[in-house]
Design a protein around this motif. Structure first.
Motif, PDB file in Angstrom:
ATOM      1  N   GLY A 117       0.814  -1.215   0.000  1.00  0.00           N
ATOM      2  CA  GLY A 117       0.000   0.000   0.000  1.00  0.00           C
ATOM      3  C   GLY A 117       0.843   1.258   0.000  1.00  0.00           C
ATOM      4  N   GLY A 118       2.098   1.133   0.381  1.00  0.00           N
ATOM      5  CA  GLY A 118       2.962   2.303   0.402  1.00  0.00           C
ATOM      6  C   GLY A 118       3.880   2.342   1.611  1.00  0.00           C
ATOM      7  N   ALA A 119       3.370   1.902   2.763  1.00  0.00           N
ATOM      8  CA  ALA A 119       4.176   2.012   3.986  1.00  0.00           C
ATOM      9  C   ALA A 119       5.252   0.925   4.054  1.00  0.00           C
ATOM     10  N   GLY A 120       5.017  -0.223   3.428  1.00  0.00           N
ATOM     11  CA  GLY A 120       6.051  -1.249   3.331  1.00  0.00           C
ATOM     12  C   GLY A 120       6.328  -2.013   4.599  1.00  0.00           C
ATOM     13  N   PHE A 121       5.336  -2.148   5.459  1.00  0.00           N
ATOM     14  CA  PHE A 121       5.533  -2.919   6.690  1.00  0.00           C
ATOM     15  C   PHE A 121       5.624  -4.414   6.356  1.00  0.00           C
ATOM     16  N   PRO A 122       6.570  -5.151   6.975  1.00  0.00           N
ATOM     17  CA  PRO A 122       6.701  -6.582   6.669  1.00  0.00           C
ATOM     18  C   PRO A 122       5.411  -7.348   6.981  1.00  0.00           C
ATOM     19  N   THR A 123       4.885  -8.025   5.968  1.00  0.00           N
ATOM     20  CA  THR A 123       3.583  -8.683   6.098  1.00  0.00           C
ATOM     21  C   THR A 123       3.598  -9.825   7.115  1.00  0.00           C
ATOM     22  N   GLY A 124       4.655 -10.638   7.067  1.00  0.00           N
ATOM     23  CA  GLY A 124       4.734 -11.774   7.983  1.00  0.00           C
ATOM     24  C   GLY A 124       4.729 -11.320   9.431  1.00  0.00           C
ATOM     25  N   LEU A 125       5.424 -10.234   9.686  1.00  0.00           N
ATOM     26  CA  LEU A 125       5.507  -9.690  11.043  1.00  0.00           C
ATOM     27  C   LEU A 125       4.130  -9.205  11.502  1.00  0.00           C
ATOM     28  N   LYS A 126       3.436  -8.549  10.587  1.00  0.00           N
ATOM     29  CA  LYS A 126       2.096  -8.050  10.906  1.00  0.00           C
ATOM     30  C   LYS A 126       1.188  -9.216  11.282  1.00  0.00           C
ATOM     31  N   TRP A 127       1.268 -10.283  10.506  1.00  0.00           N
ATOM     32  CA  TRP A 127       0.430 -11.456  10.776  1.00  0.00           C
ATOM     33  C   TRP A 127       0.788 -12.070  12.128  1.00  0.00           C
ATOM     34  N   ASP A 128       2.079 -12.111  12.388  1.00  0.00           N
ATOM     35  CA  ASP A 128       2.555 -12.690  13.646  1.00  0.00           C
ATOM     36  C   ASP A 128       2.023 -11.888  14.835  1.00  0.00           C
ATOM     37  N   PHE A 129       2.141 -10.562  14.746  1.00  0.00           N
ATOM     38  CA  PHE A 129       1.633  -9.691  15.822  1.00  0.00           C
ATOM     39  C   PHE A 129       0.151  -9.943  16.047  1.00  0.00           C
ATOM     40  N   CYS A 130      -0.567 -10.050  14.946  1.00  0.00           N
ATOM     41  CA  CYS A 130      -2.019 -10.228  15.051  1.00  0.00           C
ATOM     42  C   CYS A 130      -2.343 -11.566  15.701  1.00  0.00           C
ATOM     43  N   ARG A 131      -1.634 -12.601  15.270  1.00  0.00           N
ATOM     44  CA  ARG A 131      -1.910 -13.937  15.803  1.00  0.00           C
ATOM     45  C   ARG A 131      -1.614 -14.008  17.295  1.00  0.00           C
ATOM     46  N   GLN A 132      -0.605 -13.223  17.708  1.00  0.00           N
ATOM     47  CA  GLN A 132      -0.246 -13.240  19.123  1.00  0.00           C
ATOM     48  C   GLN A 132      -1.156 -12.379  19.989  1.00  0.00           C
ATOM     49  N   SER A 133      -1.928 -11.485  19.348  1.00  0.00           N
ATOM     50  CA  SER A 133      -2.812 -10.606  20.128  1.00  0.00           C
ATOM     51  C   SER A 133      -4.006 -11.395  20.640  1.00  0.00           C
ATOM     52  N   GLU A 134      -4.406 -11.040  21.834  1.00  0.00           N
ATOM     53  CA  GLU A 134      -5.553 -11.746  22.388  1.00  0.00           C
ATOM     54  C   GLU A 134      -6.845 -11.105  21.940  1.00  0.00           C
ATOM     55  N   GLY A 135      -7.798 -11.941  21.594  1.00  0.00           N
ATOM     56  CA  GLY A 135      -9.096 -11.436  21.186  1.00  0.00           C
ATOM     57  C   GLY A 135     -10.050 -12.585  21.030  1.00  0.00           C
ATOM     58  N   GLU A 136     -11.335 -12.235  20.928  1.00  0.00           N
ATOM     59  CA  GLU A 136     -12.325 -13.309  20.805  1.00  0.00           C
ATOM     60  C   GLU A 136     -12.324 -13.869  19.386  1.00  0.00           C
ATOM     61  N   ILE A 137     -11.994 -13.007  18.455  1.00  0.00           N
ATOM     62  CA  ILE A 137     -12.097 -13.386  17.050  1.00  0.00           C
ATOM     63  C   ILE A 137     -11.107 -12.493  16.293  1.00  0.00           C
TER      64      ILE A 137
ATOM     65  N   VAL B  76      -5.877  -7.834  10.752  1.00  0.00           N
ATOM     66  CA  VAL B  76      -4.827  -7.544   9.791  1.00  0.00           C
ATOM     67  C   VAL B  76      -5.456  -6.805   8.618  1.00  0.00           C
ATOM     68  N   VAL B  77      -4.877  -5.659   8.279  1.00  0.00           N
ATOM     69  CA  VAL B  77      -5.333  -4.955   7.083  1.00  0.00           C
ATOM     70  C   VAL B  77      -4.203  -5.037   6.058  1.00  0.00           C
ATOM     71  N   ASN B  78      -4.480  -5.698   4.936  1.00  0.00           N
ATOM     72  CA  ASN B  78      -3.477  -5.819   3.879  1.00  0.00           C
ATOM     73  C   ASN B  78      -4.004  -5.246   2.579  1.00  0.00           C
ATOM     74  N   ASN B  79      -3.082  -4.735   1.812  1.00  0.00           N
ATOM     75  CA  ASN B  79      -3.393  -4.216   0.501  1.00  0.00           C
ATOM     76  C   ASN B  79      -3.721  -5.359  -0.470  1.00  0.00           C
TER      77      ASN B  79
END
Lengths: 183, 598
Positions: free
Chosen positions: B220-240, B372-375
């Protein structure tokens, strides 16, 4: 050395900033020892009679006369200070900015509740003697170069006093946070 | 009318987080959103009227008054103007008999300006009642207006359909794809569903590792590493957890997602499903910009087809417990919704104002759950990485930028369209490939990117040198760079600022006024210093990427084309406010019928 000369004026303002200037109380006596006033409502001198050192401007520009006076001040004063919200930003008069001028005039002279039946000929003032209104209210620095800005509505008397003293003595003025914060 | 609104709300199960959909349907059914509809919506959803109004007034394509039986939204982006928008707009005004932002007297046709609609390779373009009209000319406008007067359905006004899927039964649009270069990753053939089949034999952690190993970065432009983003999300606690796909490409000059959504939608949905698997998310939301509504039926049909072939839905591809489904959330015309947290707000039925961070969307995103919001392009890359492996992927591109990149090319060049190129390509080579000659400047990455000149053409497109979200506008020597390009971009940002941060709301206007002062010949040397100082202030004092980059048109053109500014500057005087008394009194003198005495 001769006394520094000060001129002041109120353009599209309410004279509140001048009231605040008078609010320096008995220091006004000290002030007139230190400085000489030229064109100003304080001494009622209507036209510049000599070159001045400092011009204090209250109010922004809402009509052609304001612009002429302001330009006259720029010509006759070495240092110009905008003091008070209206001079700095347009202030309350600038509330009309964004409303077409025809609507403002119609409200003021034709349709407003206090005038609705008292102007049967539906006259909008247009005599050549009357200053022409500007399309919006301009802060002073959008018309001429302004050297210093003193915020406040009105600026506190102490602030005006300190600013004048700072300029006359060549020292830096401290503007504490509470005099420049607006939100 | 009450019935219409009631039916719409019922369709969305009285869910206030679906306010966007409710407003979109109301606008489309009634033609505008009247006050009574607002009251009804507020009452049933248990919202205050102001809640509804603040959302509705935020978006460009919602209106509180009738917009005409036919509403013409004519793009006014830089490229549209280059390609003859002015004449087209004039033709519309003459034929319809009213100016822009107005509706014809009979209420039949409304004319409106709109920001880039993602058709920069086929401008001037307009959207009329959801249908896209490209390559407009004054003559075509005459025919279109005659058809509107005759009451023709917009779909029946043309039969020159675009290439490939644009010609399919559910799209039938005159838009063309213009794929100019096919690379190894996105525009290469593959068997749909094959990546998903491979993925379900792996654990979610292994999938995330593979993406990490590929060094895939957000497109999208910011270039954040996708795998890392997914990892952070998976590690976050939530109901869904949620997977959101950002298809709100609003950056003027960008249209690559339009092409992916038209030609490779299954690739995208497969990518979303893979993300769903890796994150253990059950729901995916494709946030699609309103301008691409012409793809709605087509995309919804494909999602349905995927459900029927067990590639979405429950126990996907036979994998017990792998449940994932996708819904499309349409926007309603707001550039800022391309910012991920604004996008989430919008998808929840609110104004698209960016959120404060932290918490980040991976912690508390959509519905306050890890998201996770991905382009679009990023998710398409995911499919090919999973299919061919991270090693295959990192062979392409540069050290910090692996894979390929889609670039939308438009403006003064022979071959506008979408190019899939490996990261690391020199800008000069890119320009040669697109047939750009007689170049004055190139706008890389849209208005929020950089305006560069010849000196920078030796640089390479990649994160470590010259990163881009994926667009290139070529500006030829015959253009007036400051007036036609920089000023237009500033007007764009003024229009699109959400207004939340004061510098973005106010300074954009002040900067544009300053630019105009210089353009009108009242500039002095100090103005340039002030411009620079104020532009830099924008970077530091705004919450989101839009505000932080909104001064870039001036900042980067000032850096790379300073001489163009200096030419206009009056060096002999120290101060000029640019104030013009005769102009300032003209309006009032006319109002009271008097001759100005200056």
């Amino acid at each position: 050395m001769s006394k520094p000369i000060i001129a002041t004026t109120s353009l599209a303002g309410c004279f509140g900033c001048h009231m605040s200037l008078l609010d320096i109380d008995e220091r006004i006596l000290e002030l007139i020892e230190l400085v000489e006033f030229n064109k100003s409502p304080i001494d009622d001198i209507k036209e510049f009679t000599k070159q001045c050192d400092i011009g204090l401007i209250e109010g922004g520009c809402c009509n052609s006369e304001n612009v002429h006076v302001l330009k006259d001040f720029r010509k006759n004063c070495k240092i110009l200070i905008s003091f008070g919200e209206c001079a700095l930003m347009g202030g309350l008069p600038a509330f009309r900015n964004g409303i077409p001028i025809k609507e403002c005039l119609d409200e003021a002279y034709l349709n407003g509740p206090t005038v609705v039946n008292s102007n049967p000929d539906k006259i909008l003032p247009n005599d050549d003697e009357i200053p022409m209104m500007l399309d919006k209210v301009y802060p002073c620095h959008e018309v001429v170069k302004i050297d210093y800005f003193l915020p406040g509505c009105p600026p506190r008397a102490d602030l005006i006093w300190d600013a004048l003293v700072a300029i006359l003595t060549g020292n830096e003025l401290k503007l504490p946070y509470e005099v420049v914060k607006f939100d | 009318m009450r019935n219409i609104v009631n039916k719409i709300i019922k369709k969305y199960k009285n869910d206030k987080t679906r306010l966007m959909d409710i407003l979109i349907d109301t606008q489309s059914e009634i033609g505008f959103i009247p006050d009574e509809a607002v009251e009804e919506i507020a009452q049933i959803l248990n919202l205050s009227k102001v809640d509804v109004v603040q959302t509705l007034t935020f978006y460009h394509f919602f209106s509180q008054k009738p917009i005409g039986e036919y509403a013409v939204y004519l793009n006014n982006s830089v490229v549209a103007n280059m390609m003859g928008r002015v004449e087209v707009a004039k033709a519309f005004e003459e034929e319809v008999g009213c100016g822009f932002d107005n509706v014809s007297e009979d209420g039949k046709i409304g004319l409106y300006n709109t920001a880039c609609i993602g058709m920069s390779d086929q401008e001037p373009a307009a959207i009329i009642n959801g249908t896209v009209f490209t390559k407009l000319t004054p003559n075509k406008v005459k025919d279109i207006v005659a058809d509107m007067r005759a009451g023709k359905n917009v779909k029946e006004m043309f039969d020159n359909y675009g290439d490939s899927e644009n010609n399919s039964e559910l799209i039938k649009s005159m838009v063309t794809n213009n794929i100019m270069k096919r690379g190894e990753v996105l525009f290469s053939d593959y068997e749909h569903g094959s990546a998903l089949k491979k993925v379900i034999t792996m654990t979610p952690e292994e999938v995330i590792e593979e993406i990490k190993d590929s060094y895939l970065r957000g497109r999208g432009g910011a270039g954040f590493p996708t795998g890392l983003k997914w990892d952070f999300c998976r590690q976050s606690e939530g109901e869904i957890r949620y997977v959101m796909c950002n298809a709100d490409e609003g950056e003027p000059g960008t249209f690559k997602e339009r092409v992916i959504l038209t030609e490779f939608p299954k690739l995208l949905f497969e990518g979303m499903a893979i993300a769903g698997y890796a994150l253990d998310a059950k729901e995916g939301v494709l946030y699609l910009r309103s301008e691409y509504t012409y793809l709605k039926n087509y995309l919804e049909n494909i999602i349905q087809e995927l459900r029927e072939t067990n590639q979405l839905g429950e126990n996907i591809a036979g994998k017990e417990g792998f449940n994932f489904d996708i819904r499309i959330q349409f926007g309603a015309g707001a550039y800022v919704c391309g910012e991920e947290s604004a996008l989430i707000e919008s998808a929840e039925g609110k104004r698209g104002e960016p959120r404060n961070r932290p918490p980040f969307p991976v912690q508390k995103g959509y519905m306050q759950q890890p998201t996770v919001v991905n382009n679009v392009e990023t998710l398409c890359n995911v499919v090919k990485i999973m299919l061919n492996g991270a090693d295959w992927y990192t062979m392409m591109g540069t050290r910090e930028s692996s894979g390929t990149k889609l670039i939308s090319v438009s403006g003064d060049c022979k071959y506008p369209g979408v190019y899939e190129v490996e990261w690391g390509l020199r800008i000069r080579d890119m320009l040669e490939m697109v047939g750009a000659e007689d170049i004055q400047a190139v706008q890389v990455g849209g208005p929020s990117g950089s305006c560069i000149g010849k000196r920078s053409f030796k640089r390479t497109i990649c994160y470590e040198d010259f990163p881009t979200g994926g667009s290139m506008m070529v500006i030829g020597n015959k253009r007036n760079l400051l007036n036609d390009v920089v000023k237009n971009f500033m007007e764009f940002f003024i229009e699109e600022s959400c207004g939340s941060c004061v510098p973005c709301r106010a300074l954009t206007v002040i900067l544009k006024n300053k630019l105009e002062k210089i353009l009108y010949g009242n500039g002095v040397t100090n103005d340039l210093a002030e411009l620079e100082k104020w532009c830099n202030m924008m970077k530091e004092s705004n919450r989101c990427g839009l505000g932080q980059t909104a001064a870039n048109p001036i900042l980067t053109s000032l850096k790379n084309f300073r001489e163009k500014y200096e030419e206009l500057i009056n060096k002999d005087i120290e101060f000029d406010s640019g104030f013009d008394l005769s102009a300032a009194v003209a309006e009032s003198c006319e109002a009271v019928d008097r001759i100005p005495n200056l």
